[in-house]
Scaffold this motif. Structure first.
Motif, short mmCIF file in Angstrom:
data_model
loop_
_atom_site.label_atom_id
_atom_site.label_comp_id
_atom_site.label_asym_id
_atom_site.label_seq_id
_atom_site.Cartn_x
_atom_site.Cartn_y
_atom_site.Cartn_z
N CYS A 105 0.84 -1.20 0.00
CA CYS A 105 0.00 0.00 0.00
C CYS A 105 0.88 1.25 0.00
N GLU A 139 -2.50 0.74 10.25
CA GLU A 139 -3.59 1.42 9.52
C GLU A 139 -4.51 0.42 8.83
N GLU A 140 -3.92 -0.72 8.41
CA GLU A 140 -4.66 -1.68 7.59
C GLU A 140 -5.64 -2.52 8.42
ZN LIG Z 1 -3.95 -0.18 2.19
#
Ligand SMILES: [Zn+2]
Ligand SMILES: [Zn+2]
Length: 396
Positions: A105, A139-140
């Motif tokens: 990401c 965050e994921e």
């Molecule tokens: Zn992501």
């Protein structure tokens, strides 16, 4: 390096250092709340630059604080540090060395950009006020931002506004998108359990059939978006799992049927409405057929909605760096979510997109061949620096 208030120069040596740093992070990805190595490297680099460091916020979170002058104004800039549990399939010299873990990401890039800006600002100090560099874990989907806020981020640090940045394939590396209003959807889940009275399949009149109730509920569910939500407000309600009965007992009507799904919205009002309406329908359909219903709506991530004034600030900084012709203000929102929203719930916030260049081999975010584009490093670092120098202007 000579300090020129109108120019932010990231020289070749800076770029070389940051590129090496980014590739090292890429080769050593860590999952949410496990960013021990990454957090250690970040903390050391901040300390070496003379920046005060606060560790352990949200387990592996790191906050760097740089204060200059006498102004009480303070802003926070956020980067995320975590990787995803997936294999890296592309062959590159710095590919992941950790099985089934990958920076797909571009958070390795986000960490690098913010660290680059922190080092630059610690060196040049062309601002008046306080800047907090947030290096967020998890965050994921693992709740890193929430954990940092719950650990007292806003008690420890006084912040007037918060800014976040994400790479975006499809935009050139000298392009940014800065848009007011909704950027990312809320991502919540819900569950309904219908409790009837199980009975012999041949004698339905002796029980209360939860399966039939579930059928009516599923049909009615889609009237929420079609008939209740404002047609001009995007919203999604999907049922994604059903559980009940047993294929080895096709003469048994089960006591209980469980249904679960997701709900997405771009405004707090629509999100509240979805929570309320799914529950209302579950209880209403259950009551109509004489069974009981249990309903749970799990709020996972709020929508990211950019504050108007904060967006104008970010827009001005972006224009200074890439020129107004390269700042998109009509970029469509993403149906993904980002827990940056937990920071932006406390103070005005803005989340911007930084171009990552063309999607190489068609690889987009969360693809096993995705990679942050190092050519975006100068743009990203200079944007963060410009934002700080502008929002904490030394000449104001
Ligand atoms: Zn992501
Ligand atoms: Zn991401």
């Amino acid at each position: 390096m000579a300090l020129d208030s109108s120019t932010i120069i990231i020289d070749d040596k800076d770029i070389e250092t940051l590129t090496a740093f980014r590739r090292d992070l890429h080769a050593h990805p860590e999952l949410g709340f496990e960013e021990v190595r990454t957090a250690g490297i970040v903390a050391k680099a901040l300390q070496d630059a003379g920046i005060a460091v606060h560790r352990g916020l949200g387990k592996t979170g790191v906050v760097g604080t740089l204060k200059e002058g006498s102004s009480r104004r303070a802003i926070a800039l956020r980067a995320d540090m975590d990787a995803l549990a997936m294999p890296e399939l592309a062959d590159r010299p710095y590919r992941s060395t950790v099985a089934n873990t990958m920076h797909a990401c571009g958070h390795d890039g986000h960490t690098t950009l913010l660290l680059g800006a922190a080092r630059y600002l610690a060196r040049t100090r062309n601002f008046d006020g306080t800047v907090h560099f947030i290096f967020q874990p998890a965050e994921e989907g693992r709740g890193g931002a929430k954990a940092m806020v719950e650990d007292g981020f806003f008690d420890l640090f006084k912040v007037d506004a918060v800014y976040g940045l994400h790479n975006m394939p499809g935009l050139a590396t000298n392009e940014m998108a800065v848009v007011a209003g909704p950027q990312l959807a809320s991502a919540d889940s819900w569950e309904v359990v219908f409790n009837g009275v199980g009975t012999h399949g041949a004698k339905p009149h002796l029980g209360r059939d939860a399966l039939t109730v579930a059928g009516h509920f599923l049909t009615a569910l889609h009237t929420i978006v079609a008939r209740v939500v404002d047609p001009l407000q995007p919203a999604v309600v999907s049922a994604c799992a059903v559980e009940g009965g047993d294929f080895r007992a096709l003469n048994v009507i089960p006591d209980e049927v469980r249904i679960g799904g997701t709900a997405r919205a771009y405004s707090a009002e629509t999100r509240d409405l979805l929570e309320q309406e799914i529950g209302r329908l579950a209880h209403g359909v259950a009551a109509a057929f004489g069974v009981a219903a249990r309903y749970e709506f799990l709020r996972r991530i709020p929508p990211v909605v950019n504050d108007k004034a904060a967006t104008q600030n970010a827009y001005r900084a972006a224009c200074r760096i890439v020129g107004s012709a390269n700042v998109r203000t009509d970029f469509p929102p993403s149906t993904a979510g980002d827990d940056f929203a937990f920071f932006a719930a406390h103070v005005p916030g803005c989340y911007v997109w930084l171009g990552n260049g063309p999607a190489v081999d068609g690889a987009l975010h969360h693809n096993s061949r995705y990679d942050f584009n190092d050519a975006a490093i100068p743009t990203g670092v200079r944007f963060w620096v410009a934002l700080v120098e502008q929002e904490l202007s030394a000449t104001a």
